[in-house]
Design an enzyme around this catalytic site. Structure first.
Site, PDB file in Angstrom:
ATOM      1  N   HIS A  72      -7.531   9.725  -1.460  1.00 17.56           N
ATOM      2  CA  HIS A  72      -6.793   9.716  -0.190  1.00 17.56           C
ATOM      3  C   HIS A  72      -7.575  10.370   0.953  1.00 17.56           C
ATOM      4  O   HIS A  72      -7.584   9.863   2.070  1.00 17.56           O
ATOM      5  CB  HIS A  72      -5.436  10.408  -0.380  1.00 17.56           C
ATOM      6  CG  HIS A  72      -4.391   9.905   0.556  1.00 17.56           C
ATOM      7  ND1 HIS A  72      -3.064   9.817   0.215  1.00 17.56           N
ATOM      8  CD2 HIS A  72      -4.471   9.447   1.828  1.00 17.56           C
ATOM      9  CE1 HIS A  72      -2.379   9.327   1.243  1.00 17.56           C
ATOM     10  NE2 HIS A  72      -3.210   9.113   2.227  1.00 17.56           N
ATOM     11  N   LYS A  92      -2.930   5.930  -4.178  1.00 13.46           N
ATOM     12  CA  LYS A  92      -4.008   6.872  -3.876  1.00 13.46           C
ATOM     13  C   LYS A  92      -3.757   8.205  -4.567  1.00 13.46           C
ATOM     14  O   LYS A  92      -2.608   8.619  -4.731  1.00 13.46           O
ATOM     15  CB  LYS A  92      -4.097   7.113  -2.357  1.00 13.46           C
ATOM     16  CG  LYS A  92      -4.077   5.838  -1.516  1.00 13.46           C
ATOM     17  CD  LYS A  92      -4.026   6.126  -0.036  1.00 13.46           C
ATOM     18  CE  LYS A  92      -3.702   4.873   0.760  1.00 13.46           C
ATOM     19  NZ  LYS A  92      -2.263   4.532   0.709  1.00 13.46           N
ATOM     20  N   ASP A 113       0.835  -1.198   0.000  1.00 17.79           N
ATOM     21  CA  ASP A 113       0.000   0.000   0.000  1.00 17.79           C
ATOM     22  C   ASP A 113       0.868   1.246   0.000  1.00 17.79           C
ATOM     23  O   ASP A 113       1.624   1.495   0.941  1.00 17.79           O
ATOM     24  CB  ASP A 113      -0.908  -0.001   1.232  1.00 17.79           C
ATOM     25  CG  ASP A 113      -1.817   1.218   1.275  1.00 17.79           C
ATOM     26  OD1 ASP A 113      -2.990   1.083   0.883  1.00 17.79           O
ATOM     27  OD2 ASP A 113      -1.367   2.307   1.705  1.00 17.79           O
ATOM     28  N   TYR A 123       3.180   9.935  -0.663  1.00 10.70           N
ATOM     29  CA  TYR A 123       4.305   9.311   0.044  1.00 10.70           C
ATOM     30  C   TYR A 123       5.623   9.535  -0.700  1.00 10.70           C
ATOM     31  O   TYR A 123       6.694   9.354  -0.133  1.00 10.70           O
ATOM     32  CB  TYR A 123       4.091   7.809   0.217  1.00 10.70           C
ATOM     33  CG  TYR A 123       2.866   7.395   0.981  1.00 10.70           C
ATOM     34  CD1 TYR A 123       2.091   8.310   1.697  1.00 10.70           C
ATOM     35  CD2 TYR A 123       2.459   6.054   0.979  1.00 10.70           C
ATOM     36  CE1 TYR A 123       0.955   7.892   2.378  1.00 10.70           C
ATOM     37  CE2 TYR A 123       1.327   5.642   1.667  1.00 10.70           C
ATOM     38  CZ  TYR A 123       0.576   6.566   2.358  1.00 10.70           C
ATOM     39  OH  TYR A 123      -0.550   6.150   3.039  1.00 10.70           O
TER      40      TYR A 123
END
Length: 274
Positions: free
Chosen positions: A106, A73, A43, A48
């Protein structure tokens, strides 16, 4: 352990989350280690900033792409129909793959009120076969109700903060009624007291397991999808070593009793960061 999403796609119930894992060698090695141990769910997310490393780790692992369930996401600043389609292309390029298994919004970001249009872009990606399943993250019940009323493809997953101090009971009941699976981020309550809690410590001791393993097992038995994060190989292995014991009903009840509806992360109704 495998769960079946409402569109028939099968998804591992336990995976590796890579939030705050550094791009490059760190995330690549974490993914490779997890896949070597037996994880098949990874994930990540655009925000990120480690999608490229995740893709490299997957390719270098030697595990077939079709055997890995990959989630990413769309970030808040990329919400909107056309913006989401562009963001997806960018994520796909960084990941180095031609499809994603699960694509999520998200955050709902109610202040800009774009999440319905964003979700319709996800529906387009799903119809085009570029994603195997679509869903949301950090959605409260009113956000989900709008999606169910205004869109045509039911979300498969709602990924939210969830741990014994924030059990998300009302949200889980709503999701269950609507065939949406709950996926737990911060499953071990990052920065919280769960891993030093006496009740969990006592249950862990009875099973010869660690508090972290005990909490992960609690999630699994409740039906949550769970994605603990670690960059330490021994901890990645420990978090996966949870299939050889089972919590009794009274032990589950004791952990359920720790709920305080206490958040560590932001409240989705108030989080508008772009």
């Amino acid at each position: 352990m495998i769960v079946t999403l409402n569109n028939g796609v099968r998804m591992p119930q336990l995976g590796l989350g890579v939030w705050r894992v550094e791009e490059g060698q760190q995330v690549k090695e974490s993914v490779k280690t997890a896949l070597e141990i037996g994880y098949r769910l990874i994930d990540t997310a655009a925000i990120y900033q480690n999608e490229a490393g995740v893709g490299e780790g997957m390719r270098e692992s030697g595990v077939n792409r079709e055997d890995i369930f990959l989630t990413t996401k769309v970030w808040n600043s990329d919400q909107g129909y056309d913006e989401t389609l562009r963001a997806f292309d960018a994520s796909l390029h960084k990941l180095g793959t031609d499809y994603v298994d699960l694509y999520l919004i998200h955050w709902p970001v109610p202040a800009n009120d774009k999440y319905v249009d964003t979700y319709k872009a996800l529906e387009k990606l799903y119809a085009d076969g570029r994603v195997r399943a679509i869903g949301v993250s950090n959605f409260h019940i009113p956000h989900l109700e709008r999606i169910l009323q205004e869109c045509s493809v039911k979300p498969t997953v709602n990924q939210v903060e969830c741990h014994p101090r924030l059990a998300q009971n009302e949200l889980r009941e709503f999701c269950t009624r609507n065939e949406i699976l709950l996926e737990a981020w911060s499953p071990l309550m990052q920065g919280g007291d769960i891993l030093t809690n006496e009740t969990i410590g006592a249950i862990a001791g009875r099973h010869g397991k660690t508090p972290a393993q005990t909490v992960i097992r609690w999630h699994l038995q409740k039906g949550n999808i769970v994605i603990p994060k670690s960059v330490t190989p021994s901890r990645i292995r420990e978090n996966f070593d949870v299939f050889d014991f089972e919590l009794a009903e009274e032990e589950m009840a004791d952990i359920n009793g720790l709920n305080q509806d206490k958040r560590v992360g932001p409240n989705p109704d108030e989080f508008n960061n772009a």
